[in-house]
Design an enzyme around this catalytic site. Structure first.
Site, PDB file in Angstrom:
ATOM      1  N   CYS A 196       0.763   3.494   2.971  1.00 28.38           N
ATOM      2  CA  CYS A 196       1.451   2.944   4.148  1.00 28.38           C
ATOM      3  C   CYS A 196       2.946   3.221   4.051  1.00 28.38           C
ATOM      4  O   CYS A 196       3.616   3.513   5.031  1.00 28.38           O
ATOM      5  CB  CYS A 196       1.229   1.438   4.256  1.00 28.38           C
ATOM      6  SG  CYS A 196      -0.506   0.986   4.341  1.00 28.38           S
ATOM      7  N   CYS A 236       0.834  -1.207   0.000  1.00 28.15           N
ATOM      8  CA  CYS A 236       0.000   0.000   0.000  1.00 28.15           C
ATOM      9  C   CYS A 236       0.871   1.261   0.000  1.00 28.15           C
ATOM     10  O   CYS A 236       1.643   1.495   0.932  1.00 28.15           O
ATOM     11  CB  CYS A 236      -0.904  -0.068   1.229  1.00 28.15           C
ATOM     12  SG  CYS A 236      -1.319   1.471   1.982  1.00 28.15           S
TER      13      CYS A 236
END
Ligand SMILES: Cc1cc2nc3c(=O)[nH]c(=O)nc-3n(C[C@H](O)[C@H](O)[C@H](O)COP(=O)(O)OP(=O)(O)OC[C@H]3O[C@@H](n4cnc5c(N)ncnc54)[C@H](O)[C@@H]3O)c2cc1C
Length: 491
Positions: free
Chosen positions: A55, A52
């Site tokens: 992230c 991600c």
């Protein structure tokens, strides 16, 4: 950090490129153990996915905050454990489901124990964990934390300028944090012994005696267990030729003990919770060792006091690698003329010996400017810790008149019950398996299973010597059987 802390420390120490990871990588196999056994009061768990992009961008923010709380160089140690779980890793799927992770990154806050075998449901009213809803930058995350616990941590806080490092001179409850230091001191003491090749024919017996004392009276259950393991396998772990050139070549000079962790592989390293100084290189190991010795002194039975005295004197003399310290301590040991036969007498002797060291160091450190300003040496315990211990100050030489009954009462409580009051290793040993006998053996505090004084008698053990001897014998039998089998196979 205790269980899982080796992996934690490995994770903390792992250098990825030039960026150091402070947040602890958790996965389903260590999640419960790490959170159950951390000495930290709070925990943050970040659920993320490695693919991600948000992230990835969030990571430096999270690490900036983790730097403050995690690892041996933490600015504010022992308060918050910062962790992360990669939900894109298949083994963690169920774990992430339990916490109803609906977006990445998703951060939770709570008492570490509330994460253990726990979960989070969006609609549940009495959730004991909170979602951190405003932590998208390092600043915001730290603000959110500050609001929760009324702190004023800043991202630029530097190590040792730590307002939370309260001097332990007036709060008796602080000693409860020292149980981890006692574990760390025990592990460090054994590392030092190995690295410096201090197990020699003339020091073996004194090490065995010290191990016996630890098996029976170490305040940490896992150190009792590890000491028992070393003791029953002593001949294998510490063969008399363990430092021979041949053995050194294949084992870095540490013999079979090389990979053995006396208090288990998960004890905290580099943390020094109670014994952390406000300056680098003050306190730490020597403070932890004192706390260990005092905690042993109040745990022994009356009948063991002379054994404990000689054992501790010999241990310090043979294995405390500070020449001045061991010489001074040895002189104090040598000046004792009659044997101890009460716990009280030995505990008070050790207390008074420690105060003699303090007295010397008050002057020495003041003249050299080497004292730790936040932890000045003092004649101990100060009135704030135990007012009933102090009678009055003698006018003649300004020395303190002590009420020794009160001092003993205080020591017993402080280094006895209070020291282990926060200890979280109750489940650490798990189920009794192959080592069941050993685990039973260390199950209770003060499990005196080795008749004190029987140090080397274990070598000719009969079951009359108690569970440890029995265990040792069964070990020997299976070993013998194994060897016989092996020789038969060779034939
Ligand atoms: C056996 C031994 C001998 C030593 N001898 C020397 C020496 O000769 N010279 C030298 O420079 N250093 C010596 N040291 C190191 C020194 O005593 C300290 O451990 C070190 O300076 C760190 O001090 P500290 O402030 O952490 O408190 P420490 O003195 O290590 O004490 C640790 C904690 O024990 C408690 N405490 C303090 N006094 C007492 C007491 N009388 N009874 C019970 N609890 C107490 C306090 O809570 C204190 O924080 C010795 C250490 C040991 C273990």
């Amino acid at each position: 950090v205790s269980s899982g802390s080796r992996s934690i420390l490995r994770a903390i120490d792992a250098e990825k490129g030039d960026v150091r990871d402070y947040a602890v990588d958790l996965n389903v196999t260590i999640f419960d153990a790490v959170l159950r056994d951390t000495p930290a009061t709070f925990a943050v768990v970040e659920f993320f996915a490695h693919w991600c992009p948000a992230c990835r961008n969030y990571k430096p923010h999270y690490e900036k905050v983790a730097r403050l709380f995690n690892g041996p160089d933490a600015v504010h140690p022992g308060i918050i454990l910062m962790t992360r779980v990669d939900c894109a890793s298949k083994i963690n799927t169920k774990l992430c489901d339990k916490f109803s992770v609906g977006h990445y990154p998703m951060l939770f806050w709570g008492h570490p124990s509330k994460f253990v075998s726990g979960g989070w449901e969006p609609k549940q009213e009495k959730n004991e964990l909170r979602v951190i809803d405003d932590g998208r930058t390092a600043d915001k995350l730290l603000n959110w934390i500050n609001k929760q616990i009324g702190s004023s941590f800043g991202l630029d806080d530097e190590k040792f300028e730590n307002e939370h490092l309260s001097s332990n001179g007036s709060d008796p409850g602080q000693i409860a944090r020292a149980v981890y230091d006692v574990e760390e001191a025990t592990s460090t003491a054994f590392d030092i012994i190995l690295v410096n090749k201090m197990i020699k024919s003339e020091t073996r017996a004194s090490l065995i005696k010290f191990l016996q004392l630890l098996v029976a009276h170490h305040p940490s259950r896992r150190c009792r267990k590890g000491s028992a393991e070393v003791l029953v396998n002593f001949d294998d772990l510490c063969p008399s030729d363990m430092w021979s050139t041949e053995k050194q070549e294949d084992s870095d000079g540490k013999g079979a003990l090389q990979n053995f962790q006396i208090c288990g592989k998960d004890v905290p390293r580099g943390y020094w919770m109670f014994c952390r100084g406000s300056k680098n290189d003050t306190r730490g190991f020597s403070c932890g060792l004192w706390v260990l010795l005092h905690s042993l002194s109040v745990r022994i039975e009356d009948g063991e006091s002379q054994f404990a005295f000689t054992t501790i004197c010999e241990f310090v003399h043979n294995f405390f690698i500070c020449e001045e310290c061991r010489q001074h301590f040895y002189d104090m040991c040598s000046s004792v003329s009659s044997p101890f036969n009460k716990t009280r007498d030995f505990a008070l002797w050790l207390w008074s010996a420690h105060n003699k060291v303090n007295e010397r160091l008050i002057k020495e450190e003041a003249s050299l400017g080497t004292e730790d300003p936040k932890f000045p040496k003092m004649i101990w315990p100060p009135k704030q810790l135990c007012s009933s211990c102090h009678l009055h100050r003698s006018q003649r030489n300004n020395s303190i008149d002590w009420n020794q009954d009160e001092v003993f009462k205080f020591l017993s409580n402080y280094y006895g019950k209070t020291l282990v009051s926060l200890y979280k290793d109750k489940k650490i040993l798990g189920k009794a398996g192959a080592n069941g006998a050993l685990e039973d053996l260390v199950a209770s505090t003060n499990a005196l299973v080795v008749p004190v004084g029987a140090a080397l008698a274990i070598a000719v053990a009969s079951c009359a010597f108690g569970a440890l001897a029995c265990y040792w014998r069964s070990q020997q039998k299976s070993r013998k059987y194994f060897h016989q089998l092996h020789s038969l196979k060779n034939i």
